[in-house]
Write an enzyme that holds these catalytic residues in place. Structure first.
Site, mmCIF file in Angstrom:
data_model
loop_
_atom_site.group_PDB
_atom_site.id
_atom_site.type_symbol
_atom_site.label_atom_id
_atom_site.label_comp_id
_atom_site.label_asym_id
_atom_site.label_seq_id
_atom_site.Cartn_x
_atom_site.Cartn_y
_atom_site.Cartn_z
ATOM 1 C CB CYS A 1 -0.973 -0.048 1.174
ATOM 2 S SG CYS A 1 -2.410 1.029 0.936
ATOM 3 C CG HIS B 1 -4.000 -3.974 2.694
ATOM 4 N ND1 HIS B 1 -3.203 -3.674 3.785
ATOM 5 C CD2 HIS B 1 -4.359 -2.787 2.163
ATOM 6 C CE1 HIS B 1 -3.096 -2.349 3.908
ATOM 7 N NE2 HIS B 1 -3.793 -1.795 2.935
ATOM 8 C CD GLU C 1 -2.382 -6.810 5.183
ATOM 9 O OE1 GLU C 1 -3.143 -5.866 5.458
ATOM 10 O OE2 GLU C 1 -1.771 -6.880 4.105
#
Length: 380
Positions: free
Chosen positions: A259, A354, A356
């Site tokens: 990001c 993202h 994760e």
């Protein structure tokens, strides 16, 4: 639609005033204070706790497009940061009687504790379309009695801040260790989500989390196997400290950015970034991996993107693209200074989304494996 904790005969007590002069009436929950923020929207159907505790939303008023928020409450284990930094939360309907054996408090109680104003009862479909068509802009969250003229004057005289990363980053280094570690990773905290640390630990990495303005020599002295650059809020050009750090460390060790970290790596290599009209926020964005042709459903939260036209001569190549608007979603660099490094795996890579994601699609977790492989090859 039934209004939680409000009788339908009770008049509106809160108001949103946007820069274009539009007004949206609703009811207040959480903190009752007034606030000026940048208004954005999120299209996720679940995960509101992780969203509001994500530091990337610092100073932003989040409009949730899904109509019912708060139905499973707040649980102590699911926070992405210890403090809530968002500017405000705007929803259609808020549930104050959640059904979930894990919940410890309601959404309204959490916002009140964290001094974050909330507004519900708003026509969020109309508001999301307005942001989509006219872009993100300043909004005033205020009492219903505030006149449009007063509200526009406050918006005009209030400048949005540019020190979000400074406020979100840790003040001193801290450690997240795991059993039987194979690698040591230094993670530059620009407003990092906790699930990133959990994923690195799960992949056999001891993690040292450091402030955004750490000195380069301090990083080198830790002798890490890899450098991670986290997500975070705001304009990447507002964080020159990290850009200069990455410039100094180019070619010295594997790097992985997510990001804001993706944008900072691109700036360090000489590319440019620009602000999107309304950004990407939600857990349903399709991204194409150009190497495999695979389509990943991703979780996203950002206002800025890398300008593909500025990549020439930087050594960075596009690895992923967004299928909704063709923006750059991933970059990699194979041109390294170190000797005896295999060229089939990138030594530096980053993604705009993202991997994760928590909660969210799990399609992109292989990127952590790629980071591990990069550190393994570098170590050998």
């Amino acid at each position: 639609m039934e209004q939680t904790n409000k009788n339908l005969n009770v008049s509106f007590d809160r108001k949103l005033i946007l820069e274009d002069g539009s007004e949206y009436l609703g009811y207040g929950f959480g903190a009752e204070r007034e606030a000026v923020c940048e208004i954005v929207f999120n299209t996720s159907m679940a995960g509101y706790q992780e969203i509001i505790s994500d530091p990337s939303y610092t100073d932003q008023a989040i409009v949730m497009s899904y109509p019912l928020i708060g139905n499973y409450g707040i649980t102590d284990e699911d926070f992405e940061s210890k403090m809530l930094n968002l500017g405000a939360l705007i929803v259609r309907e808020v549930n104050e009687s959640p059904s979930n054996f894990r919940f410890t408090r309601t959404l309204s109680e959490l916002l009140e504790e964290s001094d974050v104003p909330g507004v519900y009862g708003v026509d969020t479909r109309k508001l999301v379309r307005s942001i989509r068509d006219h872009g993100s802009r300043k909004v005033l969250i205020t009492n219903a009695e505030t006149t449009l003229e007063e509200g526009l004057e406050k918006l005009k005289n209030t400048e949005l801040r540019h020190d979000q990363v400074k406020r979100c980053s840790c003040r001193k280094r801290w450690y997240a260790r795991t059993s039987n570690p194979k690698y040591n990773v230094v993670a530059i905290d620009c407003g990092m989500k906790m699930n990133i640390v959990r994923e690195l630990n799960a992949h056999g990495c001891n993690v040292t989390v450091v402030p955004y303005n750490i000195d380069v020599q301090d990083i080198i002295s830790m002798n890490p196997d890899g450098l991670f650059i986290s997500n975070g809020p705001g304009d990447p050009e507002d964080v020159p400290e990290v850009i200069e750090t990455l410039k100094a460390l180019k070619g010295k060790l594997p790097m992985f950015g997510i990001c804001l970290g993706h944008q900072l790596i691109s700036l360090a290599y000489g590319a440019k970034t620009y602000k999107l009209k309304f950004g990407h926020r939600g857990g349903n964005h399709p991204v194409k991996d150009l190497a495999t042709g695979k389509i990943e459903i991703t979780s996203q939260n950002h206002s800025y993107a890398v300008d593909e036209n500025t990549l020439e001569g930087t050594g960075l190549k596009v690895s992923h693209i967004n299928l909704l608007d063709n923006t750059v979603e991933g970059l990699c660099n194979y041109d390294v200074n170190a000797e005896n490094v295999a060229q089939d795996e990138p030594r530096v890579f980053s993604v705009q989304y993202h991997p994760e994601s928590a909660p969210g699609p799990q399609d992109s977790k292989y990127l952590f494996d790629r980071f591990i492989e990069s550190m393994k090859m570098n170590k050998n």
